[in-house]
Design a protein around this motif. Sequence first.
Motif, PDB file in Angstrom:
ATOM      1  N   THR A 633     -41.411  11.240 -10.489  1.00 12.43           N
ATOM      2  CA  THR A 633     -41.674  12.166 -11.593  1.00 12.43           C
ATOM      3  C   THR A 633     -41.877  13.591 -11.087  1.00 12.43           C
ATOM      4  O   THR A 633     -42.168  13.813  -9.907  1.00 12.43           O
ATOM      5  N   PRO A 634     -41.747  14.578 -11.980  1.00 15.91           N
ATOM      6  CA  PRO A 634     -42.113  15.942 -11.599  1.00 15.91           C
ATOM      7  C   PRO A 634     -43.609  16.030 -11.313  1.00 15.91           C
ATOM      8  O   PRO A 634     -44.382  15.138 -11.692  1.00 15.91           O
ATOM      9  N   ASN A 635     -44.012  17.097 -10.645  1.00 18.34           N
ATOM     10  CA  ASN A 635     -45.424  17.309 -10.317  1.00 18.34           C
ATOM     11  C   ASN A 635     -46.225  17.426 -11.614  1.00 18.34           C
ATOM     12  O   ASN A 635     -46.108  18.404 -12.354  1.00 18.34           O
ATOM     13  N   GLN A 636     -47.034  16.408 -11.898  1.00 13.38           N
ATOM     14  CA  GLN A 636     -47.737  16.333 -13.178  1.00 13.38           C
ATOM     15  C   GLN A 636     -48.721  17.490 -13.363  1.00 13.38           C
ATOM     16  O   GLN A 636     -48.812  18.076 -14.446  1.00 13.38           O
ATOM     17  N   ASP A 637     -49.444  17.829 -12.317  1.00 16.85           N
ATOM     18  CA  ASP A 637     -50.448  18.890 -12.434  1.00 16.85           C
ATOM     19  C   ASP A 637     -49.795  20.238 -12.710  1.00 16.85           C
ATOM     20  O   ASP A 637     -50.299  21.037 -13.515  1.00 16.85           O
ATOM     21  N   GLN A 638     -48.674  20.509 -12.047  1.00 18.38           N
ATOM     22  CA  GLN A 638     -47.991  21.785 -12.273  1.00 18.38           C
ATOM     23  C   GLN A 638     -47.451  21.877 -13.694  1.00 18.38           C
ATOM     24  O   GLN A 638     -47.554  22.928 -14.341  1.00 18.38           O
ATOM     25  N   VAL A 639     -46.880  20.783 -14.188  1.00 18.69           N
ATOM     26  CA  VAL A 639     -46.352  20.794 -15.554  1.00 18.69           C
ATOM     27  C   VAL A 639     -47.479  21.005 -16.554  1.00 18.69           C
ATOM     28  O   VAL A 639     -47.372  21.823 -17.481  1.00 18.69           O
ATOM     29  N   LYS A 640     -48.578  20.294 -16.381  1.00 15.88           N
ATOM     30  CA  LYS A 640     -49.713  20.451 -17.296  1.00 15.88           C
ATOM     31  C   LYS A 640     -50.231  21.883 -17.284  1.00 15.88           C
ATOM     32  O   LYS A 640     -50.516  22.468 -18.342  1.00 15.88           O
TER      33      LYS A 640
END
Length: 762
Positions: A633-640
Amino acid sequence: MKKITCSFLSLIIVVILMASCSSSNVISYENSFYKLTLNKKTGSLITIEKKGKNLINTPGSEGPLFTIRFRDASQKGEIHEFNAQQAQDCKTIVKDELITLIYSQFKNVDLKVMVTVSMAKDSPFMHWNLSVDNNTPYTIDHIDFPNLVVTNDLIATGGTGRIFWPAQEGCLIEDVKIRDENGMKFRPIEYPQMGWGGLYPSSVQMQFMAYYNATGGLYLAAHDEQCNPKGIEFHGTDNNGIKMDFRLFAGGAGKGMYKMPYDMVMGVFDGDWYDAAAIYRNWRETSAMPVPPKIKDNKMLPDWYFESPVVITYPVRGHKDMGDMTPNELYPYTNALKIIGKYNKDFNSKIMALLMHWEGSAPWAPPYVWPPYGGEKNYLEFVKGLHEKGNLAGLYCSGIGYTLRSNTDTTYNMYKEYNEKHLEKVMKVAPDGTLATNGVCAGPNAQRLGYDMCPANSFVKEVVLDQISKIASSKTDYIQYFDQNLGGGCYPCYSTTHGHAYGPGLWQNEAMHNIFKGFQPVIEGAGYKLLVGCEAAASEANLSYLLYNDARATINLFTGTPVPAYAFVNHEYVNNFMGNQNGVSAAIDLKKSPMNFLQRLAYAFCAGDMLTVILRGNGDMIWDWGTLWETETPNQDQVKQLVRNLNVWRTGAGKDFLVEGRMLKPLPFEGVTNVPMITKPGGRNINFPSVFTSNWQYGSDRKAQFFVNYLPQEQEIIISTAGLKNVKVFKSASDTQGELAGDKELSLKITPLSTIMITYSK
């Protein structure tokens, strides 16, 4: 006596001008903006010069000025095609600022064609029109006009040229080979071609193209306020050319005189695609083309429209469009409420949960969708649970196709109804009189077996009304009923028994509008403000009815660089959402383009769209709809962090501009680098700046430009403020005052995954 004298003098002028043309093989017209040269014998374009430099590819443009395709309905749609260079006689009349070309003596057919080109000494534009005196037994299927080819000096070749194409909200072409290397290759807009491509009003929502290079720009548009169906395309030609291809569908015009109901407008301009879009917007705003009330005045819009919910979309059965459709972790529906609540906090935002594969029929199995899979009870609990937390419910449907049998759930079929009601009578018909077998998402390797219904039949209107009425009773906030009806449009039908013209024509818009009007009483009587939308932004033909839609800018990654031209023209009337991003993982190499999700979020924000993320079963965000759930998956923290930092501007200091504003061409700035996405399979670059931007006006004098740093490291940009007044910098969406800037130059440091706004006046 005076009238006779004037007429005689006019005749002398015409004769003199005709004589001057006969001394050479060209016709020329020149004003302070451009010089036009035509081939006197054929009418073909030779040059369109700006500042002494030719903007077109002469070898390509010297092909036939027009091509007309006729069909013989009595002979299974047999094709008869004629072009300008097949006329054995071409008369040329030049009078003042009007060129008239009369073509006749086509072999074995009684046909005359007249082309007019109208110019003005004080205008950079010329108006082209065509009329057909048809004494054949055939009907006109389509007209290709005018033949305009530019040189392939695009960026990828080392040149300075670019082409703007109005598909999927707007696309900038810098490398024609990107399209040639994947499944979105050019196909002529004609039966059986459907779906993504150059069909208007459908996946193409506007009617203008542009080519520009370091010398200047060439604008080509249909100024058609009725929104007649067209093909609007580009494709490579011999002699290193690129054809800017306009095709008018004439609504099955038969014997007699047919005149194009609008002008093709061609002209020169300075600048880039923004400047071309401004030309089109200026025309659109002075035309009679219907538009809805501006957002600030539209009483049909719900309160949540102004609160910018983040859309979270996911399936409740299976993982993607095809394959196993076993219910996943997000079913029953209420299983997702905790995940939605978590994202409320992560995004600091309302959420719209937009469900896929929820249909009680089968996934993507139109037209019947209600009741929900598993029954109404748990779904209604889900909607109630969303509303209690201030969230919203939305449903994907699949438009006006008809499913005979689902390929994703073979227990579902409608053969009994189809046969008992003789529904073959309402299905779309091919030119040869057989049922059209090119239905959207229909076929042995697609989601279903079946056909597309012809919207001219009352059965279609009745079914849509029935299904929307049932969904409305659940208090669902948004129904994307017209998914797969791209732009809210429909596809051609050649039936001779449905009461419409033989082949594509204006009747298609009228039939769809009749369906839209049919469910308006349901919306008005629902007791809440329900919105209905479509896949891709609503075409301008359908914009008045579809006020919230699933933008598909990312489909352009199969072709070039998405640009927010649709928002430039229409944002004061409609806000869309970012969409389920279908196709990204097929178009882009995710590993070689690690910033692509952050880039797409930044792009959507700058286009004025509401943001969207897609979930897999455990609640993680994935790259796009269609990505295998096992993919990293994409970097969850960066997307959030980026979603949170962007969306707060839509509800805070930037709200007026981003929700209701009018897009402007951005102020230039320096300091960015190129962060390309890499295509599959060709490995070519689609170039994007490291800082995205958009510029807006709200009211008569308030202006604001946003700068988005979607990278996980700080960036610094420099903006010239010369000529600007009252420049203020807003580094937080909660800042209501801003910081006054200097007079000449502004240096801005933008922290990672964040946005800065400047306001100014001129």
